[in-house]
Design a protein around this motif. Structure first.
Motif, short mmCIF file in Angstrom:
data_model
loop_
_atom_site.label_atom_id
_atom_site.label_comp_id
_atom_site.label_asym_id
_atom_site.label_seq_id
_atom_site.Cartn_x
_atom_site.Cartn_y
_atom_site.Cartn_z
N ALA A 1 0.84 -1.19 0.00
CA ALA A 1 0.00 0.00 0.00
C ALA A 1 0.89 1.25 0.00
O ALA A 1 2.10 1.18 0.14
CB ALA A 1 -0.92 -0.01 1.22
N GLU A 2 0.22 2.41 -0.13
CA GLU A 2 0.94 3.64 -0.42
C GLU A 2 1.93 4.11 0.63
O GLU A 2 2.85 4.86 0.34
CB GLU A 2 -0.06 4.76 -0.72
N GLN A 3 1.76 3.70 1.88
CA GLN A 3 2.65 4.19 2.93
C GLN A 3 3.50 3.07 3.52
O GLN A 3 3.93 3.15 4.67
CB GLN A 3 1.84 4.87 4.04
N VAL A 4 3.72 2.03 2.75
CA VAL A 4 4.47 0.89 3.27
C VAL A 4 5.94 0.98 2.86
O VAL A 4 6.25 1.30 1.71
CB VAL A 4 3.84 -0.44 2.78
N GLY A 5 6.80 0.74 3.84
CA GLY A 5 8.23 0.67 3.57
C GLY A 5 8.64 -0.80 3.47
O GLY A 5 8.17 -1.63 4.24
N VAL A 6 9.52 -1.11 2.53
CA VAL A 6 9.85 -2.50 2.26
C VAL A 6 11.36 -2.67 2.14
O VAL A 6 12.02 -1.98 1.37
CB VAL A 6 9.17 -2.96 0.95
N ARG A 7 11.92 -3.56 2.97
CA ARG A 7 13.36 -3.77 2.95
C ARG A 7 13.71 -5.27 2.96
O ARG A 7 14.11 -5.81 3.99
CB ARG A 7 14.00 -3.09 4.19
N PRO A 8 13.53 -5.94 1.84
CA PRO A 8 13.90 -7.35 1.79
C PRO A 8 15.42 -7.51 1.66
O PRO A 8 16.09 -6.63 1.11
CB PRO A 8 13.22 -7.87 0.52
N ARG A 9 15.93 -8.61 2.19
CA ARG A 9 17.37 -8.89 2.08
C ARG A 9 17.51 -10.35 1.66
O ARG A 9 17.19 -11.25 2.45
CB ARG A 9 18.06 -8.65 3.43
N THR A 10 17.95 -10.57 0.46
CA THR A 10 17.96 -11.92 -0.09
C THR A 10 19.33 -12.32 -0.61
O THR A 10 19.97 -11.54 -1.33
CB THR A 10 16.94 -12.02 -1.26
N VAL A 11 19.79 -13.50 -0.23
CA VAL A 11 21.01 -14.06 -0.83
C VAL A 11 20.73 -15.51 -1.22
O VAL A 11 20.12 -16.27 -0.47
CB VAL A 11 22.21 -13.98 0.13
N VAL A 12 21.13 -15.85 -2.43
CA VAL A 12 20.89 -17.19 -2.97
C VAL A 12 22.23 -17.84 -3.28
O VAL A 12 23.06 -17.25 -3.97
CB VAL A 12 20.05 -17.10 -4.27
N ILE A 13 22.44 -19.04 -2.74
CA ILE A 13 23.68 -19.76 -3.00
C ILE A 13 23.39 -20.85 -4.04
O ILE A 13 22.53 -21.70 -3.81
CB ILE A 13 24.23 -20.43 -1.71
N VAL A 14 24.07 -20.79 -5.17
CA VAL A 14 23.76 -21.68 -6.28
C VAL A 14 24.94 -22.63 -6.52
O VAL A 14 26.06 -22.19 -6.76
CB VAL A 14 23.45 -20.87 -7.56
N GLY A 15 24.65 -23.93 -6.47
CA GLY A 15 25.70 -24.94 -6.59
C GLY A 15 26.00 -25.34 -8.02
O GLY A 15 25.48 -24.76 -8.98
N GLU A 16 26.81 -26.37 -8.15
CA GLU A 16 27.29 -26.81 -9.46
C GLU A 16 26.14 -27.20 -10.39
O GLU A 16 25.25 -27.98 -10.03
CB GLU A 16 28.21 -28.02 -9.26
N GLY A 17 26.17 -26.63 -11.59
CA GLY A 17 25.17 -26.97 -12.60
C GLY A 17 23.75 -26.62 -12.19
O GLY A 17 22.79 -27.05 -12.82
N ALA A 18 23.60 -25.83 -11.14
CA ALA A 18 22.26 -25.48 -10.65
C ALA A 18 21.78 -24.17 -11.28
O ALA A 18 22.57 -23.40 -11.83
CB ALA A 18 22.26 -25.36 -9.14
N THR A 19 20.46 -23.96 -11.18
CA THR A 19 19.85 -22.80 -11.83
C THR A 19 18.98 -22.04 -10.83
O THR A 19 18.19 -22.65 -10.11
CB THR A 19 18.96 -23.24 -13.02
N TYR A 20 19.13 -20.74 -10.84
CA TYR A 20 18.22 -19.91 -10.06
C TYR A 20 17.58 -18.87 -10.98
O TYR A 20 18.27 -18.14 -11.68
CB TYR A 20 18.96 -19.18 -8.93
N VAL A 21 16.24 -18.84 -10.97
CA VAL A 21 15.52 -17.83 -11.75
C VAL A 21 14.66 -17.02 -10.80
O VAL A 21 13.87 -17.57 -10.04
CB VAL A 21 14.63 -18.47 -12.84
N ASN A 22 14.86 -15.73 -10.81
CA ASN A 22 14.13 -14.83 -9.93
C ASN A 22 13.24 -13.90 -10.76
O ASN A 22 13.73 -13.19 -11.64
CB ASN A 22 15.14 -13.98 -9.15
N ASN A 23 11.94 -13.95 -10.51
CA ASN A 23 11.02 -13.02 -11.17
C ASN A 23 10.45 -12.08 -10.12
O ASN A 23 9.91 -12.53 -9.12
CB ASN A 23 9.85 -13.77 -11.83
N TYR A 24 10.54 -10.82 -10.36
CA TYR A 24 10.02 -9.87 -9.39
C TYR A 24 9.07 -8.89 -10.08
O TYR A 24 9.40 -8.32 -11.12
CB TYR A 24 11.15 -9.10 -8.72
#
Lengths: 408, 246
Positions: free
Chosen positions: A211-234
């Motif tokens: 909503a209009e007065q909301v503050g948002v502070r996400p903190r994300t770290v993704v550890i990706v191993g051998e031959g692995a795939t990470y897809v992030n849609n935001y």
């Protein structure tokens, strides 16, 4: 050497007032920590109709149809969790810590608690959130859905999520973050630590519907191993006070792949500072960052950073921003950093208005200027979210139609 | 159908068309010859109403109405359609989606596309990575959906290989005359067209009843299109530029 919980706590204590590297500094004193208790719901359909509609608008299906599991956090209370298959575990992070000793090996191991005051506060609050784990070799046919809902005025929601994709497993997570109607002012702090093991794949789609007065502070770290795939849609298309986030994927296994797709609209009064960072530290890792943002009067900052630390790396970063109204601001900050010679890293950034020849090309087919602009904008954003589930696309389409998009 | 009277047009302060007079009869096709840079495309873009083209003098009449200052989409709604020579890329906009918006009643989009061998392109972004022939067929597909009564075609054969020319030529023939064989019927129900051709190849496929030659932003002569083409092929456009019969 890994830090023990007690030493992490010391670090967090010391970082309680540490300002974040980016974004407006939010005074945490102005918010109350959100309630930790709420009645549990056996099914999301047991929630009242208004709430169910709110969930739907953020891509969360109350019936749970087409989902392999569901999780709902209301303020700081776990209201619902369910799973349809043994091999895809859905529970709360605190439950997981109790159930499995080894979860401690993942708990605060990707995101340092002393990153800034938001991570420190979340650590010190012992925050809960979702824990999702795909067992080795499991290939989920449907996504797990999670919802982080702000239900109280002036509340600070502190969330800590952990997702583990074991070797050779494939998992899709769809997260809708939203506020109950009537909750205008609130704060969301969300820690996410994702681990993708060898040959695994995680597709993570997050829809922000604040909503209009909301503050948002996400903190994300993704550890990706051998031959692995990470897809992030935001996706963030609704007005919000301020979002600042800079999720990071660490490609630590050779031939791993990371991709960030971002679609965002900065409405008047909104400041959205959204980055994507990929650190490629293993040979032949690949990454792609695509960002599409629009301002209709707000400030949009699109950061992107690729760090190449191993040979044979290929990575591309692309951020494009449209300014549709006079007062809008677009700031694109693409960064490339390489410390070995054998890398191929490129970027492309562009900000400006919609090309007139494109608008007129469509108008020549009998469509009005407004219609033509709508088509182009939808296409512009489409590029940022290719590959996201069809039904979510429909939601996004609705949001775009509802947005005042004109040439100004 | 279309009548252009003493039309003078500027683009960015530069005069690109001077005192142009031209007409296209209902149900008939006129062709526009002329060397590169003579103003042929500018004339089509002006008739369509592209904003860069500022009319300084003269009139454009369509179906008897003055459309000189009408917005482009209204002209399109009245029945004018254009095939551009170099249309812009629409990144993120799928061809199929665009065609569906142009003609909301397109029931069998796939069949329509298949008739132009464009069925595989419906899921592709408009014009992005299209070859010359694919662009023409994409334009024709959009035009078919739009179903105008006056077609403005800017060099339908340019940048296209021989096989594609045949397909495109026949598609245009179908669009213009359909199954109407009778000349009387054609003048009532048939479509009109103004076609730019540099090489005249398109005349192997369609019947044109009138030809115009444009030089230096103005019409230098007009007459039977095939005879004009013969003359141009024999002597080149240099003769037309020099020629003062007007």
């Amino acid at each position: 050497m890994q830090d023990s919980l007690s030493s992490l706590k010391k670090k967090a204590e010391a970082a309680k007032a540490k300002k974040a590297a980016y974004g407006e500094d939010i005074d945490l004193e102005n918010y109350d920590i959100a309630p930790k208790n709420a009645p549990e719901a056996e099914s999301l359909e047991d929630l009242d109709n208004d709430l169910q509609r709110t969930l739907l608008s953020a891509g969360v299906v109350p019936t749970g149809e087409g989902r392999v599991g569901s999780f709902l956090l209301l303020d700081n209370a776990v209201v619902h969790r369910s799973q349809k298959e043994e091999s895809i575990e859905v529970m709360s992070t605190q439950q997981a810590l109790k159930k499995y000793n080894w979860v401690n090996d993942y708990y605060w191991k990707a995101v340092p608690p002393d990153t800034d005051k938001y991570t420190a506060t979340t650590f010190l609050e012992n925050a809960d959130g979702y824990f999702i784990r795909a067992l080795p070799g499991t290939k989920a046919k449907m996504p797990v859905q999670t919802c982080l809902l702000l239900g109280s005025r002036n509340a600070a929601q502190t969330v800590h999520n952990i997702v583990i994709v074991e070797e050779g497993a494939e998992l899709e997570v769809v997260t809708g973050c939203t506020t109950k109607p009537g909750v205008e002012k609130a704060l969301h702090l969300g820690i996410s630590e994702f681990y993708i093991k060898k040959g695994g794949k995680l597709t993570f789609t997050m829809i922000h519907n604040w909503a209009e007065q909301v503050g948002v502070r996400p903190r994300t770290v993704v550890i990706v191993g051998e031959g692995a795939t990470y897809v992030n849609n935001y996706v963030c298309l609704k007005p919000v006070k301020s979002i600042q986030m800079y999720p990071t994927a660490r490609l630590e296994g050779k031939e791993s792949f990371g991709r960030f797709n971002t679609v965002a609209i900065a409405h008047p009064g909104s400041e959205i500072d959204i980055g994507s960072k990929v650190v490629l530290s293993a040979p032949k890792a690949r990454a792609e960052i695509v960002s599409r943002s629009i301002t209709t009067g707000g400030k949009s900052i699109a950061r992107g950073r690729l760090v190449g630390e191993a040979p044979g790396i290929r990575a591309h970063l692309e951020c494009k921003g449209l300014i549709l109204q006079e007062n809008g601001i677009q700031l694109a900050i693409p960064e490339l950093e390489a410390s070995v010679p054998d890398v191929e890293m490129t970027h492309e950034a562009a900000v400006g208005k919609i090309a007139k020849d494109q608008i007129e090309y469509i108008m020549a087919r009998g469509l009005s200027e407004t219609e033509a602009v709508g088509i182009i904008i939808r296409g512009f954003l489409e590029v940022g979210i290719r590959g996201i589930p069809e039904e979510l696309k429909k939601e996004i389409d609705k949001a775009i139609s509802a947005t005042e998009l004109s040439l100004g | 159908m279309l009548e252009i009277k003493d039309l003078t047009v500027e683009v960015g302060g530069r005069t690109v068309l001077r005192d142009v007079n031209l007409s296209v009869m209902s149900g008939y096709t006129s062709v526009l010859f002329g060397p590169n840079g003579s103003g042929k495309s500018s004339l089509l873009m002006t008739i369509m109403g592209f904003s860069e083209y500022h009319v300084k003098k003269g009139q454009i009449l369509f179906k008897g109405e003055d459309i000189t200052h009408l917005p482009m989409y209204e002209r399109a709604k009245m029945g004018i359609g254009i095939m551009m020579q170099r249309p812009p890329n629409l990144v993120g906009v799928k061809l199929g989606d665009l065609v569906r918006v142009i003609e909301k009643n397109t029931n069998d989009l796939y069949q329509l596309a298949a008739s132009l061998r464009m069925e595989k392109f419906l899921e592709r972004d408009v014009n992005v990575g299209f070859s010359g022939g694919e662009i023409k067929r994409s334009e024709l597909l959009q035009l078919t959906a739009q179903n105008p009564c006056l077609y403005l075609l800017d060099e339908p054969e340019s940048g296209v290989d021989l096989e594609s020319i045949e397909r495109i030529g026949n598609a245009i023939k179908m669009l213009l005359s359909g199954s109407l064989g009778c000349a009387g019927k054609k003048s009532i129900d048939g479509k009109s067209a103004l076609i730019i051709t540099h090489t005249g190849q398109i005349l192997d496929y369609i019947e044109a009843d009138r030809g115009y030659v444009m030089c230096n932003g103005t019409i230098s002569c007009s007459g039977n299109p095939r005879e004009l083409l013969q003359e141009i092929r024999k002597r080149g456009y240099e003769e037309c530029v020099k020629c003062k019969i007007r």
